[in-house]
Design a protein around this motif. Structure first.
Motif, PDB file in Angstrom:
ATOM      1  N   ARG A 139     -10.092   5.360 -13.319  1.00  0.00           N
ATOM      2  CA  ARG A 139     -11.262   4.605 -14.136  1.00  0.00           C
ATOM      3  C   ARG A 139     -11.730   5.216 -15.326  1.00  0.00           C
ATOM      4  O   ARG A 139     -11.749   4.668 -16.244  1.00  0.00           O
ATOM      5  N   VAL A 183     -11.614   4.589 -19.013  1.00  0.00           N
ATOM      6  CA  VAL A 183     -12.366   4.726 -20.167  1.00  0.00           C
ATOM      7  C   VAL A 183     -12.869   5.001 -21.178  1.00  0.00           C
ATOM      8  O   VAL A 183     -13.073   5.041 -21.928  1.00  0.00           O
ATOM      9  N   ASN A 202     -19.287   5.261 -14.837  1.00  0.00           N
ATOM     10  CA  ASN A 202     -18.526   4.012 -14.947  1.00  0.00           C
ATOM     11  C   ASN A 202     -18.618   4.160 -13.278  1.00  0.00           C
ATOM     12  O   ASN A 202     -18.769   4.964 -12.525  1.00  0.00           O
ATOM     13  N   ARG A 222      -3.155  -0.506 -17.238  1.00  0.00           N
ATOM     14  CA  ARG A 222      -4.799   0.431 -17.706  1.00  0.00           C
ATOM     15  C   ARG A 222      -5.600  -0.909 -18.609  1.00  0.00           C
ATOM     16  O   ARG A 222      -7.326  -0.730 -18.135  1.00  0.00           O
ATOM     17  N   LEU A 258      -9.391  -1.774 -17.155  1.00  0.00           N
ATOM     18  CA  LEU A 258     -10.529  -2.485 -18.913  1.00  0.00           C
ATOM     19  C   LEU A 258     -11.033  -3.840 -18.324  1.00  0.00           C
ATOM     20  O   LEU A 258     -11.981  -3.703 -19.537  1.00  0.00           O
ATOM     21  N   HIS A 266     -16.710  -4.708 -17.480  1.00  0.00           N
ATOM     22  CA  HIS A 266     -17.823  -3.130 -18.512  1.00  0.00           C
ATOM     23  C   HIS A 266     -17.519  -2.171 -17.491  1.00  0.00           C
ATOM     24  O   HIS A 266     -17.358  -3.059 -16.327  1.00  0.00           O
ATOM     25  N   TYR A 267     -17.357  -1.813 -18.539  1.00  0.00           N
ATOM     26  CA  TYR A 267     -17.473  -0.021 -17.032  1.00  0.00           C
ATOM     27  C   TYR A 267     -17.708   0.165 -16.632  1.00  0.00           C
ATOM     28  O   TYR A 267     -18.194   0.960 -15.504  1.00  0.00           O
ATOM     29  N   ARG A 268     -19.342   0.022 -16.778  1.00  0.00           N
ATOM     30  CA  ARG A 268     -20.676   0.659 -15.497  1.00  0.00           C
ATOM     31  C   ARG A 268     -20.573   0.014 -14.675  1.00  0.00           C
ATOM     32  O   ARG A 268     -21.177   0.071 -13.581  1.00  0.00           O
TER      33      ARG A 268
END
Length: 328
Positions: free
Chosen positions: A43, A47, A258, A291, A295, A298-300
């Motif tokens: 990830r 990201v 992330n 992939r 994505l 949200h990456y966080r």
């Protein structure tokens, strides 16, 4: 439009401008190469690979490093089990990692430093920390003295008791303080090791990244990124040893993390055994769908990894490609 990044050091979104207006710098913590990586390990590269592409478009250039940890107790154990040199293990799985990331559409970094290629820089940084009173030698070890860095904990914002519990530090009689962490440790004859002022040994994990960053980027980096699970103790310790080695100068201006992948209701982890290897998933599913799945949140934030998520990503891609065909 101003680019704004969420800086975990300040816990807020801030306008981003690189120290060098023509070329930002970014470092992402890479793999420890003793086995195939799982999809949770992918990830971050996916990201932050998107962020790298954005920075290249905006500034024209980027110096982006993602390291390889190629000396570690897990690597030693894998090599010992097979009766081979550690390089046999690390070469195999570093190559597998590169192939897996390429399969997911992750462009390679500009710089891919390996810990074993930076032993002189690691030793020099430890010597500097000892000379300026932030580290000490004891029984073949070199250790960082946490109480000499008043800002320890500023990234994770944990209190000292919580940090001590969370660090899983070894309780050892040679430590001045239980929270002090290892910079260098002795190697027995059956383990890989290098000559040093403290005897034959090998580096601790945290000092490797600090020395590699210093070697390739100097004292201050624009962006340091990695999984949120690395925030403490790894990134916290990087800050402490780097800023103490460089006279208090800022180590990294922006910290990006992330979120973790969850699988079966728990964080994906080799130690738990609830993992899906990228190597296997690429044989079963379209790489683009994997992939897109990585994505899709949200990456966080945490991301639940399920068969349903992959199936939905496949359907989404089919719909998008169908639309492109219709437009053509």
């Amino acid at each position: 439009m101003t680019l704004r990044l969420h800086n975990n050091l300040t816990r807020q979104a801030e306008p981003f401008a690189p120290l060098d207006p023509t070329c930002p710098t970014m470092y992402v913590c890479g793999p420890t190469v003793y086995n195939y990586v799982h999809i949770g390990n992918a990830r971050g590269p996916v990201v932050f690979g998107v962020l790298a592409a954005l920075l290249r478009r905006r500034y024209g250039k980027l110096r982006y490093a993602r390291n390889i940890t190629d000396v570690d107790d897990k690597i030693n154990a894998a090599a010992s089990e097979l009766g081979v040199a550690i390089s046999v293990i690390t070469d195999k799985y570093a190559a597998a990692y590169r192939a897996d990331m390429a399969g997911l559409g992750v462009a390679p970094p500009d710089i891919e430093p390996e810990a074993t290629a930076h032993i002189p820089q690691i030793i020099a940084m430890i010597e500097r920390l000892i000379d300026n009173g932030h580290a000490y030698a004891a029984e073949g070890h070199a250790l960082f003295a946490v109480n000499t860095f008043k800002d320890y904990g500023k990234l994770s914002r944990r209190d000292p008791e919580e940090m001590l519990a969370g660090a899983r530090v070894e309780v050892a009689p040679y430590k001045r303080d239980p929270g002090d962490f290892v910079l260098w440790k002795p190697s027995t004859g059956d383990l890989p090791g290098w000559d040093s002022p403290w005897g034959r040994g090998r580096p601790g994990w945290h000092i490797e990244c600090s020395a590699m960053i210093s070697a390739h980027f100097g004292e201050t980096l624009d962006i340091h990124a990695g999984g949120v699970d690395l925030q403490f103790p790894h990134h916290e310790n990087e800050i402490a040893q780097s800023e103490c080695a460089h006279g208090g100068k800022t180590f990294a201006r922006f910290w990006l993390h992330n979120g973790m992948l969850n699988f079966g209701g728990a964080k994906m982890s080799k130690s738990i055994g609830n993992i899906e290897r990228v190597h296997d998933l690429l044989q079963k599913h379209p790489p683009e769908a994997l992939r897109l799945a990585l994505l899709s949140a949200h990456y966080r934030q945490p991301l639940d990894w399920t068969d349903g998520l992959i199936e939905q990503s496949v359907r989404t891609l089919d719909r998008l490609y169908g639309t492109l065909r219709d437009l053509a």
